[in-house]
Design a protein around this motif. Structure first.
Motif, PDB file in Angstrom:
ATOM      1  N   TYR A  35      49.430  33.843  25.906  1.00  0.00           N
ATOM      2  CA  TYR A  35      50.031  33.621  27.215  1.00  0.00           C
ATOM      3  C   TYR A  35      50.649  32.233  27.196  1.00  0.00           C
ATOM      4  N   LYS A  42      52.868  29.745  36.953  1.00  0.00           N
ATOM      5  CA  LYS A  42      51.765  30.659  36.672  1.00  0.00           C
ATOM      6  C   LYS A  42      51.688  30.982  35.185  1.00  0.00           C
ATOM      7  N   VAL A  43      50.557  31.515  34.808  1.00  0.00           N
ATOM      8  CA  VAL A  43      50.340  31.935  33.431  1.00  0.00           C
ATOM      9  C   VAL A  43      51.079  33.248  33.199  1.00  0.00           C
ATOM     10  N   PHE A  91      48.347  29.571  25.678  1.00  0.00           N
ATOM     11  CA  PHE A  91      46.942  29.946  25.660  1.00  0.00           C
ATOM     12  C   PHE A  91      46.742  31.195  24.813  1.00  0.00           C
ATOM     13  N   GLU A 104      36.466  41.396  29.942  1.00  0.00           N
ATOM     14  CA  GLU A 104      36.937  40.038  30.168  1.00  0.00           C
ATOM     15  C   GLU A 104      37.717  39.514  28.974  1.00  0.00           C
ATOM     16  N   GLY A 108      41.304  30.283  25.312  1.00  0.00           N
ATOM     17  CA  GLY A 108      41.137  29.009  24.641  1.00  0.00           C
ATOM     18  C   GLY A 108      41.610  27.868  25.520  1.00  0.00           C
TER      19      GLY A 108
ATOM     20  N   VAL B   4      52.173  39.650  41.561  1.00  0.00           N
ATOM     21  CA  VAL B   4      50.999  39.156  42.272  1.00  0.00           C
ATOM     22  C   VAL B   4      51.363  37.796  42.819  1.00  0.00           C
ATOM     23  N   ILE B  34      41.098  40.148  39.225  1.00  0.00           N
ATOM     24  CA  ILE B  34      40.229  39.090  38.694  1.00  0.00           C
ATOM     25  C   ILE B  34      40.633  37.759  39.301  1.00  0.00           C
ATOM     26  N   TYR B  36      40.518  33.722  38.395  1.00  0.00           N
ATOM     27  CA  TYR B  36      40.322  32.726  37.355  1.00  0.00           C
ATOM     28  C   TYR B  36      40.379  31.335  37.966  1.00  0.00           C
ATOM     29  N   GLN B  38      41.123  27.349  36.843  1.00  0.00           N
ATOM     30  CA  GLN B  38      41.681  26.522  35.777  1.00  0.00           C
ATOM     31  C   GLN B  38      41.547  25.054  36.137  1.00  0.00           C
ATOM     32  N   GLY B  43      41.914  25.983  29.724  1.00  0.00           N
ATOM     33  CA  GLY B  43      42.413  27.329  29.913  1.00  0.00           C
ATOM     34  C   GLY B  43      41.761  27.998  31.101  1.00  0.00           C
ATOM     35  N   PRO B  44      42.327  29.094  31.584  1.00  0.00           N
ATOM     36  CA  PRO B  44      41.734  29.824  32.698  1.00  0.00           C
ATOM     37  C   PRO B  44      40.325  30.291  32.362  1.00  0.00           C
ATOM     38  N   PHE B  46      37.212  32.764  33.655  1.00  0.00           N
ATOM     39  CA  PHE B  46      36.849  33.919  34.488  1.00  0.00           C
ATOM     40  C   PHE B  46      35.821  33.519  35.541  1.00  0.00           C
ATOM     41  N   ASP B  49      35.399  39.515  38.994  1.00  0.00           N
ATOM     42  CA  ASP B  49      36.376  40.582  39.065  1.00  0.00           C
ATOM     43  C   ASP B  49      35.913  41.635  40.060  1.00  0.00           C
ATOM     44  N   PHE B  89      43.658  31.218  40.232  1.00  0.00           N
ATOM     45  CA  PHE B  89      44.645  32.274  40.057  1.00  0.00           C
ATOM     46  C   PHE B  89      43.998  33.631  40.295  1.00  0.00           C
ATOM     47  N   LEU B 102      47.022  40.781  31.499  1.00  0.00           N
ATOM     48  CA  LEU B 102      46.778  40.133  32.776  1.00  0.00           C
ATOM     49  C   LEU B 102      48.098  39.720  33.391  1.00  0.00           C
ATOM     50  N   PHE B 104      49.310  37.410  36.284  1.00  0.00           N
ATOM     51  CA  PHE B 104      48.775  36.337  37.111  1.00  0.00           C
ATOM     52  C   PHE B 104      49.640  36.085  38.337  1.00  0.00           C
ATOM     53  N   GLY B 105      48.989  35.638  39.406  1.00  0.00           N
ATOM     54  CA  GLY B 105      49.681  35.114  40.562  1.00  0.00           C
ATOM     55  C   GLY B 105      50.050  33.667  40.341  1.00  0.00           C
ATOM     56  N   ALA B 106      50.663  33.067  41.358  1.00  0.00           N
ATOM     57  CA  ALA B 106      51.239  31.730  41.230  1.00  0.00           C
ATOM     58  C   ALA B 106      50.199  30.622  41.225  1.00  0.00           C
TER      59      ALA B 106
END
Lengths: 116, 114
Positions: A35, A42-43, A91, A104, A108, B4, B34, B36, B38, B43-44, B46, B49, B89, B102, B104-106
């Protein structure tokens, strides 16, 4: 606790140069992902990799990008000729998710790529 | 299509108060959603969920609510602590033939004031 590791933590390169970003997945994971996150955004999904093949890629993942798992442990992302807009955090994520199910994804810490 | 998004980009709360972070999604076919967290330079991570056939799920100090009627997801953090300061996120799972993607939202920045 097992974790995903990435090297380098920060890579600075000149536009047009090749870069290779490295990831060491969690040992029993089978699914691998890259990613990216442009600063303040955003990611975004780039690519997924399973059984030594790309299983899906986004429109961002063009011919300049490639992935491989050359030695059965490291998972790499190569950008052949970097552009300024490739500057971002990259990532790696790995997981055990099987077909049609969800598990899940573990991320990293990221590699910050700066293209000058 | 898949998208999202989030209502609020920044949320500031007092330490000890409860936080609510919101998210809107558009893909009603997603099986999982989910949250996340950060932290800066990481990194994000978890958090929690929820499957699409549920409307509420609780974890340790966190609760996720899913309202499929209005395609809305929220994360509630009880007794917010300084260590909760981060970007949050929401993400939806897009199931592929091999693995899961995944979306992701903003992101929402949560700032906890001591």
């Amino acid at each position: 606790e097992p974790e995903v590791t990435q090297t380098p933590s920060h890579q600075v390169t000149q536009m047009g140069q090749e870069v290779i970003l490295r990831c060491v997945p969690i040992s029993n994971h089978l699914y691998f992902y890259w990613y990216r996150q442009i600063l303040g955004q955003k990611v975004e999904f780039l690519v997924s990799f399973y059984n030594n093949e790309i299983s899906e890629k986004s429109e961002i993942f063009d011919d300049q990008f490639s992935v491989e798992r050359p030695d059965g442990s490291n998972f790499t992302l190569k950008i052949r000729s970097t552009k300024l807009e490739d500057s971002a955090m990259y990532f790696c994520a790995t997981g055990l998710a099987g077909e049609g199910s969800y598990n899940e994804q573990f991320f990293g810490p990221g590699t910050r790529l700066t293209v000058l | 299509g898949e998208s999202v998004g989030l209502h609020l980009p920044t949320l500031s709360v007092q330490e000890g108060d409860n936080s609510i972070i919101n998210c809107a999604y558009s893909n009603s076919a997603s099986d999982y959603f989910i949250w996340y967290k950060q932290e800066s330079g990481k990194g994000p991570q978890f958090i929690i969920d929820i499957r699409s056939n549920m409307d509420k799920r609780q974890g340790q100090r966190v609760t996720v609510l899913l309202n499929k009627t209005v395609k809305h997801l929220s994360l509630q953090i009880a007794a917010t602590q300084p260590g909760d300061s981060a970007v949050y996120f929401c993400a939806e799972i897009s199931t592929m033939e091999y693995g899961n993607k995944l979306v992701f939202g903003a992101g929402t920045i949560l700032r906890v004031k001591s």
